[in-house]
Write a protein that holds these residues in place. Structure first.
Motif, PDB file in Angstrom:
ATOM      1  N   ARG A 115       0.672  -0.717   0.190  1.00 34.16           N
ATOM      2  CA  ARG A 115      -0.104  -0.072  -0.081  1.00 34.16           C
ATOM      3  C   ARG A 115       0.917   1.400  -0.072  1.00 34.16           C
ATOM      4  O   ARG A 115       0.446   2.267  -0.452  1.00 34.16           O
ATOM      5  N   GLU A 116       1.970   1.333   0.381  1.00 32.54           N
ATOM      6  CA  GLU A 116       2.531   1.881   0.426  1.00 32.54           C
ATOM      7  C   GLU A 116       3.454   2.098  -0.521  1.00 32.54           C
ATOM      8  O   GLU A 116       4.550   3.456  -1.115  1.00 32.54           O
ATOM      9  N   GLY A 117       3.567   1.553  -1.602  1.00 32.10           N
ATOM     10  CA  GLY A 117       4.036   1.684  -2.426  1.00 32.10           C
ATOM     11  C   GLY A 117       5.908   0.984  -2.588  1.00 32.10           C
ATOM     12  O   GLY A 117       6.285   1.755  -3.655  1.00 32.10           O
ATOM     13  N   ASN A 118       6.425   0.507  -1.379  1.00 31.78           N
ATOM     14  CA  ASN A 118       7.372  -0.139  -0.736  1.00 31.78           C
ATOM     15  C   ASN A 118       7.552  -1.618  -1.793  1.00 31.78           C
ATOM     16  O   ASN A 118       7.424  -2.709  -1.438  1.00 31.78           O
ATOM     17  N   TYR A 119       8.015  -1.781  -2.813  1.00 36.33           N
ATOM     18  CA  TYR A 119       7.924  -3.544  -3.384  1.00 36.33           C
ATOM     19  C   TYR A 119       8.677  -4.202  -2.971  1.00 36.33           C
ATOM     20  O   TYR A 119       8.696  -5.632  -3.002  1.00 36.33           O
ATOM     21  N   GLY A 120       9.506  -3.440  -2.776  1.00 36.02           N
ATOM     22  CA  GLY A 120      11.110  -4.371  -2.351  1.00 36.02           C
ATOM     23  C   GLY A 120      10.507  -5.072  -0.791  1.00 36.02           C
ATOM     24  O   GLY A 120      11.041  -6.175  -1.061  1.00 36.02           O
ATOM     25  N   ASP A 121      10.527  -4.509  -0.136  1.00 35.07           N
ATOM     26  CA  ASP A 121      10.541  -4.858   1.589  1.00 35.07           C
ATOM     27  C   ASP A 121       8.907  -5.716   0.844  1.00 35.07           C
ATOM     28  O   ASP A 121       8.530  -6.301   1.770  1.00 35.07           O
ATOM     29  N   ALA A 122       7.777  -5.732   0.318  1.00 32.07           N
ATOM     30  CA  ALA A 122       6.548  -6.145   0.228  1.00 32.07           C
ATOM     31  C   ALA A 122       6.896  -7.611  -0.348  1.00 32.07           C
ATOM     32  O   ALA A 122       6.934  -8.609  -0.136  1.00 32.07           O
ATOM     33  N   LEU A 123       8.155  -7.595  -1.514  1.00 35.01           N
ATOM     34  CA  LEU A 123       8.597  -8.978  -2.379  1.00 35.01           C
ATOM     35  C   LEU A 123       9.148 -10.246  -0.914  1.00 35.01           C
ATOM     36  O   LEU A 123       9.207 -10.711  -0.820  1.00 35.01           O
ATOM     37  N   ARG A 124      10.117  -9.297  -0.201  1.00 35.78           N
ATOM     38  CA  ARG A 124      11.109  -9.721   0.948  1.00 35.78           C
ATOM     39  C   ARG A 124       9.678 -10.045   2.084  1.00 35.78           C
ATOM     40  O   ARG A 124      10.436 -11.677   2.805  1.00 35.78           O
ATOM     41  N   LEU A 134       0.286 -15.764   1.205  1.00 33.96           N
ATOM     42  CA  LEU A 134       1.593 -14.451   0.403  1.00 33.96           C
ATOM     43  C   LEU A 134       2.269 -14.762  -0.325  1.00 33.96           C
ATOM     44  O   LEU A 134       2.725 -14.186  -1.113  1.00 33.96           O
ATOM     45  N   GLN A 135       2.160 -15.836  -1.340  1.00 38.93           N
ATOM     46  CA  GLN A 135       2.779 -16.267  -2.443  1.00 38.93           C
ATOM     47  C   GLN A 135       1.525 -15.458  -3.691  1.00 38.93           C
ATOM     48  O   GLN A 135       2.037 -14.838  -4.219  1.00 38.93           O
ATOM     49  N   ALA A 136       0.158 -15.232  -3.171  1.00 44.98           N
ATOM     50  CA  ALA A 136      -1.260 -14.381  -3.626  1.00 44.98           C
ATOM     51  C   ALA A 136      -0.544 -12.525  -3.294  1.00 44.98           C
ATOM     52  O   ALA A 136      -0.687 -12.294  -4.446  1.00 44.98           O
ATOM     53  N   LEU A 137      -0.034 -12.274  -2.651  1.00 51.47           N
ATOM     54  CA  LEU A 137       0.216 -11.130  -2.682  1.00 51.47           C
ATOM     55  C   LEU A 137       2.103 -10.483  -3.670  1.00 51.47           C
ATOM     56  O   LEU A 137       1.640  -9.306  -3.752  1.00 51.47           O
ATOM     57  N   CYS A 138       2.749 -11.874  -3.150  1.00 53.29           N
ATOM     58  CA  CYS A 138       3.678 -11.564  -4.220  1.00 53.29           C
ATOM     59  C   CYS A 138       3.669 -11.518  -5.299  1.00 53.29           C
ATOM     60  O   CYS A 138       3.418 -10.895  -6.525  1.00 53.29           O
ATOM     61  N   VAL A 139       1.986 -11.982  -5.982  1.00 51.91           N
ATOM     62  CA  VAL A 139       1.742 -12.320  -7.250  1.00 51.91           C
ATOM     63  C   VAL A 139       1.492 -10.519  -7.252  1.00 51.91           C
ATOM     64  O   VAL A 139       1.100  -9.995  -8.584  1.00 51.91           O
ATOM     65  N   GLN A 140       0.323 -10.350  -6.511  1.00 49.42           N
ATOM     66  CA  GLN A 140      -0.307  -9.019  -6.539  1.00 49.42           C
ATOM     67  C   GLN A 140       0.550  -8.207  -6.531  1.00 49.42           C
ATOM     68  O   GLN A 140       0.775  -7.001  -7.568  1.00 49.42           O
ATOM     69  N   THR A 141       2.494  -7.897  -6.171  1.00 51.66           N
ATOM     70  CA  THR A 141       2.906  -7.008  -6.146  1.00 51.66           C
ATOM     71  C   THR A 141       3.492  -6.989  -7.770  1.00 51.66           C
ATOM     72  O   THR A 141       3.968  -5.711  -8.238  1.00 51.66           O
ATOM     73  N   TYR A 142       3.417  -8.486  -7.885  1.00 54.49           N
ATOM     74  CA  TYR A 142       4.584  -8.358  -9.477  1.00 54.49           C
ATOM     75  C   TYR A 142       3.577  -7.401 -10.143  1.00 54.49           C
ATOM     76  O   TYR A 142       3.895  -6.910 -11.336  1.00 54.49           O
ATOM     77  N   LEU A 143       2.711  -7.453 -10.205  1.00 57.83           N
ATOM     78  CA  LEU A 143       1.372  -7.264 -10.699  1.00 57.83           C
ATOM     79  C   LEU A 143       1.487  -5.849 -11.480  1.00 57.83           C
ATOM     80  O   LEU A 143       1.729  -5.011 -11.977  1.00 57.83           O
ATOM     81  N   MET A 144       1.623  -4.943  -9.683  1.00 62.55           N
ATOM     82  CA  MET A 144       1.630  -4.101  -9.562  1.00 62.55           C
ATOM     83  C   MET A 144       3.503  -2.917  -9.860  1.00 62.55           C
ATOM     84  O   MET A 144       3.013  -2.019 -10.356  1.00 62.55           O
ATOM     85  N   MET A 145       4.053  -4.420 -10.591  1.00 61.46           N
ATOM     86  CA  MET A 145       4.887  -3.427 -11.078  1.00 61.46           C
ATOM     87  C   MET A 145       5.113  -3.380 -12.318  1.00 61.46           C
ATOM     88  O   MET A 145       6.465  -3.286 -12.891  1.00 61.46           O
ATOM     89  N   ASP A 146       4.350  -4.114 -12.646  1.00 59.86           N
ATOM     90  CA  ASP A 146       4.146  -4.549 -14.010  1.00 59.86           C
ATOM     91  C   ASP A 146       4.878  -5.495 -14.961  1.00 59.86           C
ATOM     92  O   ASP A 146       6.086  -5.441 -15.430  1.00 59.86           O
ATOM     93  N   ARG A 147       4.976  -6.556 -14.308  1.00 60.90           N
ATOM     94  CA  ARG A 147       6.237  -7.621 -14.254  1.00 60.90           C
ATOM     95  C   ARG A 147       5.556  -8.676 -14.118  1.00 60.90           C
ATOM     96  O   ARG A 147       5.329  -9.779 -13.134  1.00 60.90           O
ATOM     97  N   PRO A 148       4.590  -9.039 -15.049  1.00 59.19           N
ATOM     98  CA  PRO A 148       3.819 -10.604 -15.202  1.00 59.19           C
ATOM     99  C   PRO A 148       4.337 -11.465 -15.182  1.00 59.19           C
ATOM    100  O   PRO A 148       3.913 -12.775 -14.598  1.00 59.19           O
ATOM    101  N   ASP A 149       5.963 -11.467 -16.062  1.00 56.98           N
ATOM    102  CA  ASP A 149       6.692 -12.530 -15.876  1.00 56.98           C
ATOM    103  C   ASP A 149       6.914 -13.404 -14.381  1.00 56.98           C
ATOM    104  O   ASP A 149       6.101 -14.545 -14.545  1.00 56.98           O
TER     105      ASP A 149
END
Length: 288
Positions: A115-124, A134-149
């Motif tokens: 929510r804070e836009g801190n993708y690096g810490d979110a992924l960690r 947690l894996q589902a949240l990881c999917v959401q984070t990658y999609l927010m980063m425009d990394r569908p791969d």
């Protein structure tokens, strides 16, 4: 061996928060750990419903660590504590070896960092434990980063663990929305199957509506959104999507805009509408 928490957990993932609360009340003969997990789903449901005060008053200082994490989430979403204070507390917990192994502490940390836009810490935090949520949240984070791969890799890992799990199916649908093409139709089918198998919720109707958005099927999207509105007239996502849909169909969105401003004044669409109105007023004043 049957899982007594499956109905509660599944209803939570589907966004059926009142159902979670009602079903949890009927659960008994649970172990101590199961009782804590049940209470976490109940209080997370109250947070989702906006009943922050109830969560803050019911979870005491002696409650389990997982429940304290839910309480911290309530403080953040309600604004009862500053973001800085919440994130400082979170950092202290993550520095504690005992707390940093708790899956719900990691989940709440990931949610707040996202929510804070801190993708690096979110992924960690997402990678610190191996639960489907947690894996589902990881999917959401990658999609927010425009990394569908990267999101696709995580979805494949989730499918290898439990392909039929509701949260895996939802993550697959999120990925399909991002990838488009044939995957878009697959995402729509997932929302439909979950709605028919369990119970249609505003979240599922909104998911299928967004599939229709991307397919250019605006009238079908509107039908789904009106069904969602009938189930919850205060759901911000439904109101926001009705505004988007109404604009595409050339319909008035004033009522939905007014409702969204009341129920979610900080919603991005509310802020964009306010900015647009301000710019219009300034332009009108300069021409007067």
């Amino acid at each position: 061996m049957s899982d007594p928490l499956f109905p509660v957990r599944n209803s939570f993932y589907l966004g059926a928060y009142n159902t979670v609360i009602n079903e949890a009340a009927d659960l008994s003969d649970l172990t101590e750990l199961q009782a804590v997990e049940r209470d976490c789903y109940v209080h997370r449901s109250y947070v989702a419903l906006g009943s922050h005060e109830l969560v803050l008053s019911e979870i005491g200082d002696s409650a389990a660590t997982a429940l304290q994490a839910v309480k911290l989430l309530a403080k953040y979403t309600s604004g009862r504590a500053s973001k800085e204070a919440v994130l400082t507390t979170l950092s202290e917990w993550l520095a504690d070896p005992a707390c940093s192994r708790n899956p719900l502490v990691l989940l709440v940390a990931g949610i707040l960092y996202l929510r804070e836009g801190n993708y690096g810490d979110a992924l960690r935090t997402c990678h610190a434990a191996n639960t489907l949520e947690l894996q589902a949240l990881c999917v959401q984070t990658y999609l927010m980063m425009d990394r569908p791969d990267k999101a696709e890799q995580v979805v494949k890992a989730m499918s290898a663990v439990d392909d039929d799990a509701t949260i895996t199916q939802l993550a697959t649908a999120w990925l399909g929305l991002a990838l488009g093409g044939a995957k878009l139709q697959e995402a729509s089918y997932i929302y439909q199957e979950l709605g028919e198998k369990y119970n249609w919720t505003p979240m599922l109707y909104n998911g299928r509506a967004v599939c229709n958005f991307k397919a250019g099927e605006w009238e079908d999207a509107e039908r789904d959104l009106l069904e969602a509105l009938a189930k919850d007239a205060k759901d911000p996502d439904t109101l926001a999507n009705l505004i988007t849909c109404g604009l595409q169909l050339g319909k008035s969105t004033a009522r939905y805009s007014s409702q969204l401003k009341i129920v979610a004044p900080d919603h991005p669409i509310t802020k964009r509408l306010a900015t647009g109105n301000d710019l219009f007023s300034q332009a009108a004043a300069s021409m007067a």
